[in-house]
Design a protein around this motif. Sequence first.
Motif, mmCIF file in Angstrom:
data_model
loop_
_atom_site.group_PDB
_atom_site.id
_atom_site.type_symbol
_atom_site.label_atom_id
_atom_site.label_comp_id
_atom_site.label_asym_id
_atom_site.label_seq_id
_atom_site.Cartn_x
_atom_site.Cartn_y
_atom_site.Cartn_z
ATOM 1 N N SER A 18 38.556 55.994 51.000
ATOM 2 C CA SER A 18 38.505 57.319 50.379
ATOM 3 C C SER A 18 39.010 57.265 48.946
ATOM 4 O O SER A 18 38.417 57.853 48.034
ATOM 5 N N LEU A 19 40.124 56.557 48.723
ATOM 6 C CA LEU A 19 40.683 56.434 47.375
ATOM 7 C C LEU A 19 39.771 55.617 46.481
ATOM 8 O O LEU A 19 39.505 55.993 45.332
ATOM 9 N N GLY A 20 39.283 54.483 46.989
ATOM 10 C CA GLY A 20 38.425 53.628 46.175
ATOM 11 C C GLY A 20 37.072 54.240 45.890
ATOM 12 O O GLY A 20 36.440 53.926 44.878
ATOM 13 N N LEU A 21 36.624 55.123 46.765
ATOM 14 C CA LEU A 21 35.306 55.750 46.605
ATOM 15 C C LEU A 21 35.373 56.978 45.694
ATOM 16 O O LEU A 21 34.514 57.165 44.820
ATOM 17 N N MET A 22 36.373 57.807 45.884
ATOM 18 C CA MET A 22 36.442 59.082 45.186
ATOM 19 C C MET A 22 37.366 59.074 43.977
ATOM 20 O O MET A 22 37.292 59.984 43.143
ATOM 21 N N GLY A 23 38.260 58.080 43.871
ATOM 22 C CA GLY A 23 39.189 58.045 42.751
ATOM 23 C C GLY A 23 40.368 58.970 42.961
ATOM 24 O O GLY A 23 40.428 59.742 43.921
ATOM 25 N N ARG A 24 41.320 58.902 42.039
ATOM 26 C CA ARG A 24 42.530 59.713 42.184
ATOM 27 C C ARG A 24 42.239 61.198 42.056
ATOM 28 O O ARG A 24 42.851 62.018 42.724
ATOM 29 N N LYS A 25 41.321 61.549 41.169
ATOM 30 C CA LYS A 25 40.996 62.965 40.999
ATOM 31 C C LYS A 25 40.422 63.566 42.274
ATOM 32 O O LYS A 25 40.628 64.745 42.557
#
Length: 440
Positions: free
Chosen positions: A124-131
Amino acid sequence: MTTLHPSRRSRRALDALAFLVPDVQGGVGPFLIVFMSGALGWDAQRIGTVLSVSALAGLAAQAPAGALIDRSAHAPRWIAGALATIAACLGVMAHWPSFAVILLGQSVVGVAGALVAPAVAAVSLGLMGRKGLDARIGRNSALSAAGTVMWALGTGWLAHRYGPRSMFFFAMVLALPTLGAALMIRREDIDVRLARGADHDAEHGSADALTATSPMTRLRQIATVLWQVPGLRVLLTCAFLFHLANAAMLTLVAQMLGHRGDAGLGGSGGHGSAALWLSGSVIATQLISIPIGLALSRWAPGRARRPLFLTAFAVLALRGLLYLRVDHPLGLLALQLLDGAGACLFGIMLTLVIGDLTRGRGHFSLVLGLAGTCVGLGAAASNLLAGHLAHTAGPGTAFALLALVACAALLLFAARMPETGQARLSSSTPGAALRSPTLS
């Protein structure tokens, strides 16, 4: 801050994975007790041994699983491998349900399942980024709750209609689309450095600086880095206390319902009815999680973390106190809505705060694994403590103590845990994410 643009295929595949993975991750979950006691006729000692050993195996695997995901270049493959292993174990246990097979199979399910949660969060983090992480974690939570409702309905009905053994085959069937969803996430859509909590656009970072060292030196460096993260020790302690207070409440309710029998609920008795009522309890817990997860996916981005975390502890304490006043079976089941609200808030905020604390440092999945270990230890201690108290002093005393633990956790979090949400708003300049978060 770099904005990621994952493909529609990967985003929809992650949606499907979040919806389906709870149906397979834990095998047949608490319904295993129905199978062991009903279909196999095992006594409490054998059942307790299976549950204890498998729980310990899962606990031991939490942190290593998180570290493995941090080092992985393609976490969805690990998810698929773990799910395939779980499905194979379920098939073996259904066909050869001896004590040794169930004990070993459920232990392997616990170890494989420990890989799944940190891997989904990392994807989820790697796909969507921090934003996009805040909205994504809330969406994942809502989808997981909806999937759990489907699983509980299907499992409970099948066990009631065709017997406990059918639960295993239902989980195995659900494993196929779950595997497909994991493998449909495109590798090129995942930013590997972001997925482990490092920074997409940094040339050097604490996480990457540790990759060239020997294993023992690397472990010491990771321990030093994590020990110095402001608030992490308080967060892990509160995670332990939350589940020390929470885990045994459903067990106590199940025992109270069992002592009253099915007559007060209009049931017809038998193990199939036990599975149906356990299914109803799971559904009541998850139904409230769906709107909360959807609301947080819209509201949480950029917001402060502490108020929502404190709300989760307050809801837990209130639930424990209300159990002292409610004794009707339907009322006890209705209070499971509070369980869903508190646990959903806690789970979402725990992941987001860990994302804040590991920002630029890496080791996102490892810290999630450490948190999972604290959660598991708290749950195990909860059942031991509350079970002893309920046996010696009655369930009312057990509920009162659990509520007191929840209050202690609330006070500790309020007094010692810094706010982490504002750090994400202030880290807008290049290189800011490589520094320690500014906590207020």
